[in-house]
Design a protein around this motif. Structure first.
Motif, PDB file in Angstrom:
ATOM      1  N   GLN A  67       0.835  -1.193   0.000  1.00  0.00           N
ATOM      2  CA  GLN A  67       0.000   0.000   0.000  1.00  0.00           C
ATOM      3  C   GLN A  67       0.877   1.254   0.000  1.00  0.00           C
ATOM      4  O   GLN A  67       0.554   2.236  -0.630  1.00  0.00           O
ATOM      5  N   SER A  68       1.994   1.171   0.723  1.00  0.00           N
ATOM      6  CA  SER A  68       2.895   2.317   0.780  1.00  0.00           C
ATOM      7  C   SER A  68       3.603   2.535  -0.544  1.00  0.00           C
ATOM      8  O   SER A  68       4.084   3.624  -0.819  1.00  0.00           O
TER       9      SER A  68
ATOM     10  N   LEU B 149       5.147   0.076 -11.535  1.00  0.00           N
ATOM     11  CA  LEU B 149       4.602  -0.873 -10.560  1.00  0.00           C
ATOM     12  C   LEU B 149       3.156  -0.487 -10.263  1.00  0.00           C
ATOM     13  O   LEU B 149       2.886   0.626  -9.831  1.00  0.00           O
ATOM     14  N   PHE B 150       2.253  -1.419 -10.524  1.00  0.00           N
ATOM     15  CA  PHE B 150       0.837  -1.132 -10.310  1.00  0.00           C
ATOM     16  C   PHE B 150       0.328  -2.041  -9.204  1.00  0.00           C
ATOM     17  O   PHE B 150       0.315  -3.258  -9.329  1.00  0.00           O
ATOM     18  N   VAL B 151      -0.066  -1.418  -8.111  1.00  0.00           N
ATOM     19  CA  VAL B 151      -0.502  -2.177  -6.945  1.00  0.00           C
ATOM     20  C   VAL B 151      -2.005  -1.999  -6.775  1.00  0.00           C
ATOM     21  O   VAL B 151      -2.521  -0.891  -6.879  1.00  0.00           O
TER      22      VAL B 151
ATOM     23  N   ALA C  13       0.217  -7.062  -7.327  1.00  0.00           N
ATOM     24  CA  ALA C  13       1.226  -6.126  -7.821  1.00  0.00           C
ATOM     25  C   ALA C  13       1.598  -6.576  -9.219  1.00  0.00           C
ATOM     26  O   ALA C  13       1.725  -7.763  -9.494  1.00  0.00           O
ATOM     27  N   GLN C  14       1.733  -5.624 -10.088  1.00  0.00           N
ATOM     28  CA  GLN C  14       2.052  -5.958 -11.482  1.00  0.00           C
ATOM     29  C   GLN C  14       3.158  -5.014 -11.928  1.00  0.00           C
ATOM     30  O   GLN C  14       3.032  -3.812 -11.786  1.00  0.00           O
TER      31      GLN C  14
ATOM     32  N   THR D 105      -2.284   9.660  -6.552  1.00  0.00           N
ATOM     33  CA  THR D 105      -2.118   8.660  -7.600  1.00  0.00           C
ATOM     34  C   THR D 105      -3.204   8.854  -8.644  1.00  0.00           C
ATOM     35  O   THR D 105      -4.327   9.279  -8.324  1.00  0.00           O
ATOM     36  N   VAL D 106      -2.863   8.557  -9.869  1.00  0.00           N
ATOM     37  CA  VAL D 106      -3.846   8.648 -10.951  1.00  0.00           C
ATOM     38  C   VAL D 106      -3.812   7.365 -11.763  1.00  0.00           C
ATOM     39  O   VAL D 106      -2.750   6.782 -11.959  1.00  0.00           O
ATOM     40  N   THR D 107      -4.959   6.927 -12.193  1.00  0.00           N
ATOM     41  CA  THR D 107      -5.057   5.730 -13.029  1.00  0.00           C
ATOM     42  C   THR D 107      -6.150   5.952 -14.047  1.00  0.00           C
ATOM     43  O   THR D 107      -7.198   6.509 -13.721  1.00  0.00           O
TER      44      THR D 107
END
Lengths: 481, 1113
Positions: free
Chosen positions: B240-241, B249-251, B264-265, B976-978
């Motif tokens: 999460q941190s 890294l996409f968590v 995690a990817q 964060t943005v997605t």
């Protein structure tokens, strides 16, 4: 140039040795213990118990998959497709079968293909592993059983689909690209497997521990002989058909004809081999629930999908005890505009309850068939007297007088007798029509009456299109898109 | 302009520990001292710190010496030069010879002396001590009188005897230099000097597999997150941190439930190993990076074998191993991406590597640090559902549209339920807030050769659900290091133990669809507090289930380092991890409706699992300089042995609830045993070559074997080649220098593999089945494939690193292309093989490609105020290039050549028909229609009519971290943005609006079709078969997907460091307080569903508000 010090040579040698040991050690390190919730195939066939269990699963699955009895059994399907049954169901695949309008996309048409090839994998795997497994106490029994069962499955497959991919190993890479072999090759393989099975199997029935038993659940030498007789009949090898059937008929201590009402009971003296129901389906032969109609109900009310066809009902000669013992009659009284209707249904199997110990068994081979095989073989070999003797034995048991047929129409008489003796049993009728060349003559006028049409190509069924898509060498059954 | 230049020669890779007894042979006549130093440096790899002024007054020396130690050489050539030296960690520091005050680094001061010294503490802007910072103390005439570096606690002492004011100059790599005037009055005091991190990020140390590098010389793609950044997040799982802080890294937090799951990817999904995508979910377990904690592979990339209650999905969604590791023990996290960075892990690194290093013992004065956090967690995104009045209106509308009066199933309207009272089900089930408490204490001590660090941790996280319970975790960590034989041999041990007690209900109450039940459904409790079974089902009964999970986690590492020769290091390390858990679940009497209860219903289960991993990585490392060449050579082996065992037993039917604790006593106990060994062995060699700090070449090669493959196919060869060119080091680059300080181009190509398959696929196995015929039968479970081998991943990467305006702007950008083939997946077979598929290396080719960038900007930096912005972004893309036999893949409709494997093939959606209010679709021929399954004359065929395609993977994502410091205040926030597509609320529902007694969100209800002519995306509310079947088509149509882009204030923290005088008065070394928040605000057009989990009916990631205190003694 500097001379190599002996110590350095030794050291280099040690280093090489060390590297070799390390490499060997790495490979060894990567070996893992066998799984705990499953058994590696290599271990299964090194122990009598597990080898027997692998084959037990095949018989249990043959019963469980319901390919030989009930709504999806070969007898029901081919009965609808041919001239034995009259469709009473609105379900599309029943209609497709009845109207001889098979598409390869109808899952039910291809179920035998997938079910049997799945079991053939198990059998091929077993045969491969059992051949060298000479340390087993009962290796011959297991290998004989596996060879017999493989022959049995190929026999039904080739009689449903015609030419077949002949998978004889468990290697998917080979099998995945097989083309269809001609039916003659399939029969050659079947005969070869059965001859081997005959030599490996015992005359007596054996159980999963290799001990002699009266339970006919596992195939014995007689089962292999019975199938061999049938195969020789189908391949018109009359001499061998006569001799194989003769062997069984001669064994009168083990096998003899019994009363009509006793034929299908578990381990009846007439049964050579069949599938013993397990508790996965209430311990019954599903034909009992498939065909029986409670008195007064219409087939629709009783959810019965098919009744006996008029032509079959009419085929019984007056006084044929089989039409009373093996055929049930359901009378639905007239209501409104509907007149009183009689529905005839197959009633060979009667135990429709729930049983922990089965009462009946799915009969695949019984002595009556062997008499009829020998009758036909003897006729073809010119022994008309012998043929009539065998035929009349069956007629006598049914309470009928000896056949009045002449030697010129004895072929028709035998075909007729097979029809009324073996009806709704494992597609005998359809296969008989085809192998005797009578199929088109029967189906051409019948198909329109059933609401469809007939073409000679329909003698063989289509195979799953997904397999054709994957196996580049596999072709659809001729005639099907 | 700086008057003094500090030469820091040989900025090489510093091996972790070094020795000092190296034998030198020198023959130099009448040469300047600097020449001697250069020779020593060349021969030993040691660096020197000195000032020009120091050497200016020296005389040339002649030294002819054989097999002498460095000390002997230095003693000889510095004799009479007015200089002395100290050696710290392979750095030789020259100092003015000022007897008797020269031994400033000697920690064995007497008590009196200690009082006579001025103690200086050097810290960074986060108040963390800086070890190894250089200092020079000067007289007013600028002559240096003392110099040295700070110890591991960031401290040093200025010798006694000062008469007037002095000047102290402090410098440290990666930080801005600082000068401080020190007056006589400062005697007997402690002085704290805070250094600001310099704008440049180039010299931050990065950990690769077996060595360390810096961003300056790194040829691959490594992102580094240090403890300071982790500390800004109040999260209890490290992943999460990391969210939003690392490019590429996409968590995803799978659930807001404590001890919940994470995925995690790294970069895009480039494997089919996980099999075809599930039809409705997004979570994809395959292709996750490996996690390495202190040298041992840690099970954080797969779900844990957690059990759930029957008929309830497991609320933690498999959990995550990192839940059992307190983030405060973590020193740094390095995320390795791309072939050059990951080839060293061979096959295991194919999907990226996350290296986690825990805090270690270091030399320094004894200190105790205590941290305490108290906070509260509140609900995340929940849909706002219709209130009672609106709901009843809506449902009546649905029945009116169907033209039918309320039937027996419509209990909400047919009078069965009291339509005058209502319940807020979301609040009833999910509650409002849960307490969070954390505490930790660390003691560290050590001097010279023996160091120790001891930590203790406690945390308690309440369950937000109104089922009670909490996750309580305690832990200890121990780190020891010792050096013997003149530091030629060092031994280090670290151990972390955590024990996690979880008695929260493993049921996601949001996941049972009960949050959306009718507001007038009967209240689950009667006035007397008993359960109300009027409705046959009771949403509160599940709270009576009994549940405890006790999980223990051990991570231990022992390392021996031996340095037999200068530059040669031999390291042997062994690491161990064990996560073991016992989970007990039971349904006692009170779980059931008393009207139907019999003891035959009583249920209990015990799930024991154990994941044990052993790793060892023996290696030899040799570092040497030849002229301008710097060479590092590493060779070694690695071994990893993982064993996953599960013993699960459950049963129903107990004589009494008193026996529930032992499921063996159930009427029909069943057990599941599973045993999955996974062994891995490899050997590798690495050469890092650097010439003149300009040209860099890295070669990695390794051979790996894995036990999951069949005999003869276990080994695979992998490797990478990487090069970098630091253009800014070229002489001709000087013309750009005023603007561009640093420019590096890098290029790498590598081959890695993957082996993420279960064991035993190479052999055929039989399992019990089809009983009868003399006992249970044995049926073949799979087709053996002894030919299974490594997946092949070819990775190409190119990047640029730039630094402008004296390090105020740093940019790292790269582009990668990854071509994956030999995919380990289920390959369809003709059924004549006996099976419809086999686990094989499919000749499937996948390409993943994309761009990543990270930017660090320091717009403002002055004494009182500094502002740093870190920005990272990733654009990941994947594409299925070829898939022979795709058309025959019966079980999956979603793969499409030329499209990502993370996408869905869907029906073309034609919107809600304005005339009828029902969904319309286009078939493959483009004809519009309703195509209601079973009812319409023509139907949609999933094979041919799914012509639309929607990718579910993120199109791009990134994060922005801002750190502002004003005097003693620090503010840090991360956004964060997605941007991605996801199923809408309606696109996730099994039932259409108005069906049965199901409540829907206010905005969905408001947007529904009401009358002919309405143009909307929500169909009419109606309860009939037509709408029910239509919904099925809708779920598999493009209409079910909407844009789910979002921006989220992921973390914010505001800290205040108490003024040093105040702190010191309280006899403390340091004290700070802070408030922090997690997941506080989300900006999105995606309604009613959390844009991170994308799941309706799931506890969304919680909002967390905390306050904390850190004290150091």
């Amino acid at each position: 140039m500097q001379k190599l010090h002996p110590y350095k040579i030794v050291s280099a040698g040690r280093l090489c040795l060390l590297i070799l040991i390390t490499i060997a050690g790495c490979k060894k390190y990567l070996q893992t213990d066998p799984p705990i919730d499953s058994i590696p195939g290599s271990a299964v066939f090194q122990d009598d118990k597990t080898a027997a269990a692998a084959l037990s699963a095949v018989y249990a699955q043959l019963y469980h998959d319901a390919d030989f009895d009930g709504y999806s059994g070969i007898g029901f399907f081919m009965g609808l497709y041919g001239d034995e049954l009259s469709n009473q169901s609105p379900i599309d695949w029943n209609i497709a079968l009845y109207t001889d309008a098979l598409g390869s996309s109808v899952f039910h048409i291809t179920q035998y293909w997938t079910d049997y090839y799945s079991l053939l994998y198990s059998l091929n795997r077993a045969i491969e592993a059992l051949k060298p497994a000479t340390r087993l106490d009962h290796r011959d029994q297991w290998l004989g059983e596996a060879l017999f069962t493989r022959a049995l499955l190929y026999f039904y497959l080739t009689n449903i689909y015609g030419d077949l991919p002949l998978a004889l190993s468990s290697d998917y890479r080979t099998n995945n690209t097989l083309a269809r072999s001609p039916q003659s090759d399939i029969y050659k393989q079947i005969i070869s497997d059965l001859l081997q099975a005959q030599s490996l199997l015992d005359n007596r029935y054996q159980d999963a521990n290799g001990q002699t038993t009266t339970d006919k659940a596992r195939p014995n030498r007689a089962a292999a002989t019975a199938l061999l007789a049938r195969v020789f009949l189908y391949t018109q090898d009359w001499t061998n058909a006569e001799s194989q059937a003769g062997t069984l008929i001669a064994d009168s201590t083990d096998y003899h004809l019994t009363a009509l009402s006793q034929v299908f009971l578990l381990n009846s003296p007439e049964i050579i081999w069949g599938l013993e129901p397990t508790q996965s389906w209430f311990g019954i032969v599903r034909d009992a629930r498939t065909y029986q109609i409670p008195p007064g109900q219409t087939p629709a009310q009783a959810s019965v999908a098919a009744t006996l066809s008029d032509s079959l009902v009419q085929a019984f000669e007056p006084g044929d005890a089989r039409s009373s013992v093996w055929v049930g009659i359901d009378t639905v009284l007239s209501s409104g505009n509907t007149p009183q209707t009689l529905y005839f249904y197959a009633s060979k199997y009667k135990a429709a309850g729930t049983y922990t110990t089965p009462v009946e068994m799915v009969v695949l081979f019984r002595l009556a068939e062997q008499y009829l095989i020998r009758a036909e073989a003897r006729f073809q070999l010119g022994n008309t007297t012998g043929a009539f003797a065998d035929l009349n034995l069956i007629r006598t048991r049914a309470g009928l007088p000896p056949s009045t047929s002449t030697s010129s129409d004895i072929a028709a008489a035998i075909l007729h007798e097979r029809r009324v003796e073996l009806f709704t049993e494992e597609a005998h009728r359809f296969f008989d029509l085809r192998r005797t060349g009578n199929l088109d003559a029967v189906m051409n006028p019948l198909a329109p009456l059933k609401g469809g049409s007939w073409s000679p190509y329909k003698a063989w069924w289509p195979i799953p299109p997904t397999d054709i898509g994957i196996d580049p060498n596999l072709a659809q059954t001729p005639g099907y898109p | 302009m700086k008057r003094i230049t500090i030469f820091l020669l040989m900025l090489g890779l510093l091996p972790p520990v070094t020795g000092q007894s190296q034998q030198l042979t020198l023959s130099l006549r009448n040469v300047p001292l600097q020449r001697v130093f250069d020779e020593i440096k060349k021969l030993t790899g040691y660096s020197f710190i000195y000032t020009r002024e120091q050497l200016a007054k020296t005389t040339p020396v002649t030294i002819v010496i054989k097999n002498a130690s460095i000390q002997e050489v230095l003693d000889r050539c510095l004799a009479g030069q007015g200089l002395t030296y100290s050696i710290q960690n392979r750095i030789i520091i020259l100092k003015a010879f000022n007897p008797p005050r020269s031994n400033i680094d000697d920690t064995t001061h007497t008590r009196t002396e200690a009082h006579e010294a001025i103690r200086v503490l050097v810290i960074d802007q986060n108040s963390r001590p800086l070890a190894g910072a250089s200092f020079i103390l000067r007289r007013p005439d600028h002559s240096a009188i003392a110099s040295g570096i700070t110890d591991a606690n960031g401290k040093f002492r200025i010798p006694i005897g000062m008469k007037d004011s002095y000047r102290l100059e402090l410098s440290f790599i990666g930080f801005d230099s600082q000068t401080r005037e020190i007056a006589v009055k400062d005697r007997h005091q402690s002085i704290v000097v805070q250094l600001e991190r310099s704008a440049g990020t180039l010299d931050i140390v990065q950990t690769t597999a077996y060595s360390r590098t810096t961003m300056r010389f790194n040829t691959g793609d490594i992102s580094t997150i240090d403890a300071g950044e982790i500390a800004h997040s109040p999260a209890s799982n490290l992943l999460q941190s990391l969210q939003g802080r690392v490019a590429g890294l996409f968590v995803t937090e799978t659930t807001g439930k404590p001890n919940g799951g994470f995925t995690a990817q790294v970069r895009g999904l480039n494997t089919l190993s996980g099999g075809p995508l599930p039809s409705l979910g997004f979570t994809e377990e395959a292709g996750q990076p490996i996690f390495i904690v202190d040298g041992v592979e840690f099970p954080a990339n797969s779900t844990l074998p957690l059990a759930g209650l029957p008929n309830y999905s497991q609320a933690q969604f498999g959990g995550n191993g990192l839940n059992y590791l307190d983030p405060s023990i973590i020193e740094s996290v390095n995320v390795l991406k791309g072939a050059d960075a990951t080839a060293i892990y061979g096959s295991r690194g194919a999907f990226g590597v996350v290296l986690i290093t825990t805090k270690k013992a270091k030399p320094g004065e004894p200190s105790v640090t205590i941290g305490a956090v108290q906070g509260v967690a509140t609900k995340g995104t929940t849909p706002r559902l219709l209130g009672l009045r609106q709901y009843l209106e809506f449902r009546h509308n649905a029945l009116d549209n169907a033209g039918s009066p309320p039937g027996p199933l419509d209990a909400d309207l047919n009078g069965a339920w009291d339509t005058t009272r209502s319940t807020d089900w979301t609040n009833f089930l999910l509650g409002a807030h849960a307490p969070v408490t954390k505490g930790n204490a660390t003691w560290s001590a050590g001097g010279g050769n023996n160091n120790i660090l001891l930590g203790a941790f406690y945390s308690s996280i309440g369950d937000i659900e109104r089922s009670g319970g909490a996750v309580r975790q305690g832990g200890l960590s121990l780190s020891l290091s010792t050096a013997i034989n003149n530091r030629k041999l060092t031994l280090a041990f670290s151990g972390n133990w955590f024990s996690n007690h979880d008695n929260t209900l493993p049921v996601d109450l949001a996941g049972q669809g009960e949050t959306s039940q009718a507001p007038d459904a009967p209240y689950p409790y009667l006035p007397d507090g008993k359960l109300n079974w009027a409705n046959a089902a009771n949403a509160a009964a599940v709270r009576n289930a009994i549940h405890t999970t006790n999980t223990d986690n051990i991570v231990a590492n022992a390392t021996i380092t031996w340095m037999p020769l200068p530059g040669l290091t031999v390291t042997a390390s062994g690491a161990y991890n064990l996560i073991s858990s016992k989970q007990f679940l039971a349904e006692p009497n009170s779980f059931f409706d008393p009207a139907i209860f019999t003891t035959a219903l009583l249920f209990s289960s015990i799930d024991n699992y154990r994941i044990r991993t052993i790793s060892t990585d023996p290696r030899v490392q040799y570092t040497r300089n030849w002229g301008k060449s710097h060479v590092e050579f590493i060779a070694g082996g690695s071994l990893r042995d993982r064993l996953t065992q599960v013993d699960y037993i459950n049963g129903t039917g107990f004589a009494s609830a008193a026996l529930l604790r032992d499921p063996h006593l159930a009427g029909n106990p069943t057990t599941v045993e599973s045993y999955a060994p996974n062994k891995y062995i490899g050997a590798f060699a690495v050469i890092n070559y650097r010439w003149a700090d300009k040209y860099i070449l890295n070669l990695n090669g390794r051979r790996d074997g894995s036990s999951v493959f069949g005999s003869g196919r276990q080994f695979g060869n992998f490797g990478s080649i990487a090069a970098a060119w630091i253009l800014s080091a070229e002489p001709w680059f000087a013309c750009f220098n005023p603007v561009v300080d640093f420019l590096k181009l890098k290029l790498s190509y590598g081959l890695v593999g993957a082996s993420s398959i279960p064991p035993y696929l190479a052999i055929d196995t039989y399992v019990p089945g089809f009983s009868g015929y003399g006992g249970p039968g044995l049926i073949p479970q799979n087709l053996p494939n002894p030919g299974l081998h490594w997946e092949t991943d070819r990775n190409f990467e190119t990047g640029i690193s730039l630094s402008f305006f004296k390090g105020r702007v740093n940019i790292d950008a790269l582009y990668y292309i990854n071509k994956a083939s030999d995919q380990l997946t289920r390959v369809p077979l003709a059924s004549i093989t006996g099976f419809t598929a086999v686990d094989a290396n499919a000749p499937v080719t996948l390409r993943s490609y994309g761009a990543e960038f990270s930017v660090v900007i320091n717009p403002i930096r002055n004494k009182d105020f500094s502002w740093t912005t870190k920005l990272n972004g990733t654009i990941p893309r994947t594409k299925l290039l070829s898939y022979p036999g795709l058309a025959s893949l019966i079980e999956n409709y979603n793969y499409k050549i030329g499209q990502p494997v993370t996408g869905f093939r869907l029906y073309n959606y034609a919107g809600v028909d304005p005339a009828t209010g029902y969904y319309n679709f286009y078939n493959a021929a483009g004809q519009r229609g309703e195509y209601t399954p079973f009812l319409s004359p023509t139907q949609l065929d999933p094979r041919t009519d799914r012509t639309a395609f929607v990718d579910g993977a993120p199109k791009w994502y990134g994060g922005i971290v801002n750190t502002l410091a004003y005097k003693n205040f620090t503010l840090d926030f991360l956004v964060t943005v997605t941007n991605r597509m996801a199923r809408s609320y309606e696109g996730s529902q099994s039932y259409p609006p108005g069906f049965l007694s199901i409540n829907i969100p206010v905005d969905v209800a408001a947007a529904r079709w009401m009358k002919p002519g309405d143009r909307t995306s929500i169909p009419l509310a109606v309860q009939n078969g037509r709408s029910f079947f239509d919904q099925y088509n809708f779920l598999y149509s493009a209409g079910a997907f909407v844009n789910a882009a979002y921006a989220r204030l992921q973390n914010i923290s505001l800290g205040y460091r108490l003024p040093a005088p105040l702190v010191h008065k309280a006899h403390l070394a340091e004290m700070s307080v802070y408030i922090a928040g997690q997941n506080l605000v989300t900006f999105t057009g995606y309604k009613d569903v959390d844009p991170e989990t994308l799941m309706v009916n799931r506890i969304s990631p919680l909002k967390l508000y905390t306050g904390g205190l850190n004290v150091r003694f």
